[in-house]
Design an enzyme around this catalytic site. Structure first.
Site, short mmCIF file in Angstrom:
data_model
loop_
_atom_site.label_atom_id
_atom_site.label_comp_id
_atom_site.label_asym_id
_atom_site.label_seq_id
_atom_site.Cartn_x
_atom_site.Cartn_y
_atom_site.Cartn_z
N GLU A 1 3.38 12.60 9.55
CA GLU A 1 1.94 12.72 9.82
C GLU A 1 1.48 14.18 9.70
OE1 GLU A 1 3.46 9.73 12.99
OE2 GLU A 1 4.30 11.23 11.63
N TRP B 1 37.90 -8.10 -9.15
CA TRP B 1 36.55 -8.31 -8.62
C TRP B 1 36.21 -9.78 -8.56
CZ3 TRP B 1 35.27 -4.11 -6.43
CH2 TRP B 1 35.57 -2.86 -7.01
#
Length: 389
Positions: free
Chosen positions: A64, A185
């Site tokens: 901010e 994998w």
């Protein structure tokens, strides 16, 4: 004219659009804001952006304040969009609420209140009392998910634990030992790339010694994206079997400040002292915690990681540790990558819990299912971190 809090303006399409931009900015703080939340701020005047920013921990100043500096005099009478309630207390910086009042912001739109119980709602109330129009709620679900790890840690003192697994359709996580060398994998390249993003978003990755001995992993963040702290690699090793020539030990490095190790091993009081000294000499940090049934107590591990300001942990483990984590109730979130293949009974199962323990697990909430390349991903939560546990 009634005070702004009596009749807050309705959420408009523009509010949602500008909040999307604030969330986009906040995400740029991934791996850079922790242990603070990720926050993005957008200041809009007459339908155009006059200032915007996002927070990083090393940058100190909040989003901010940075956005106000970018907007300058154009902030007077403008609207601030921010994904998290502006702070109203002094920490490393003065309160953002006071900066907003000084700058003359007329309206604040916040996606959600601060999950910190000591702050929750106070900043918004201060702004309303000062006469600002305050709206909350646009893109609240997205904002809550973005900072769920911060919410978990600030409310419980423990990190959010995400358990990630790659599975076959018959719930196997690895080929049998005889076939493991030939085909490593299970999932495709897109799923493996997303796992790297999960690592990048986490403060720590956690595994057990069984996985280390079987796979010799590195457990690094290989996205190439910037991060404030090196990914902390955590191994549970009650008997200190971690090999000195493992890739984990050989790749030990200090963090960005030059102190501490990026490889943390939790062990028990009974662990071999000579072995402990050798690992420490190699750069490994050892922490002895209480044991449960001869194994490292998982709750003690989370307590210590929370003390170290670790907000999020990615659990990448085999069947033994994964089952223990589920049984102990430490898993907050599940992310399961399913490959469209079957590995058979000889392959390694995902969990090895008896049926009575599986029945004790709470039902998954907020379950989503999506495709990712040739695979599909199931994600869900065992608990809502924004509620009391």
């Amino acid at each position: 004219m009634p005070p702004a809090s009596a009749n807050p303006p309705a959420v408009s399409d523009d509010d949602a659009r500008w909040m999307d931009r604030a969330l986009e900015l906040a995400r740029r703080g991934e791996a850079l804001a922790s242990p603070n939340p990720m926050v993005g701020a957008v200041i809009v005047a007459d339908g155009r952006v006059v200032g915007e920013a996002f927070h990083t921990y090393d940058g100190v100043r909040h989003a901010e304040v940075l956005a106000l500096e970018a907007a300058g005099a154009a902030a007077r009478g403008a609207t601030l969009y921010v994904n998290l309630e502006p702070c109203c207390h002094t920490g490393r910086t003065p309160p953002c609420t006071e900066a907003l009042l000084r700058a003359g912001i007329a309206r604040v739109v916040a996606a959600m209140a601060d999950p910190n119980p000591a702050v929750h709602g106070r900043g918004l109330r201060q702004l309303r009392r000062a006469g600002l129009a305050v709206t909350t709620g646009p893109r609240a679900a997205e904002a809550r998910k973005l900072n769920e790890a911060f919410a978990c840690w600030i409310r419980t003192g423990r990190p959010l634990v995400t358990m990630k697994s790659a599975l076959s359709l018959d719930a196997r996580i690895a080929h049998s030992r005889a076939h493991r060398r030939r085909r490593r994998w299970i999932t495709g390249a897109a799923a493996r790339a997303e796992v790297q993003q999960l690592r990048h978003a986490a403060d720590a990755v956690l595994t057990g010694i069984g996985t280390v001995l079987a796979d010799d992993p590195l457990l690094t963040d290989r996205t190439g994206q910037p991060r404030r702290r090196r990914l902390l690699r955590v191994v549970l090793d009650s008997r200190l079997r971690l090999p000195l020539d493992s890739r984990l030990v050989r790749s030990v490095r200090s963090d960005a400040t030059g102190t501490g190790s990026d490889l943390l091993v939790f062990t028990t009081a009974d662990a071999d002292t000579r072995r402990a000294r050798a690992l420490v000499r190699a750069g490994v940090e050892l922490v002895r915690v209480r044991s449960r049934g001869g194994r490292v107590d998982l709750n003690a591990v989370l307590e210590e990681l929370g003390r170290r300001q670790i907000l999020s942990v990615l659990l990448e483990a085999g069947a033994e540790l994964g089952s223990a984590a589920l049984a102990a109730g430490i898993v907050d979130r599940l992310v399961l990558y399913y490959a469209q293949k079957l590995l058979g009974a000889e392959a390694v199962p995902w969990v090895v819990l008896p049926a009575r323990q599986l029945r004790r697990l709470p039902p998954l909430r907020q379950v989503t299912l999506r495709t990712l390349g040739p695979d599909f991903v199931l994600e869900g939560y065992f608990r809502d971190v924004y509620r009391n546990h």
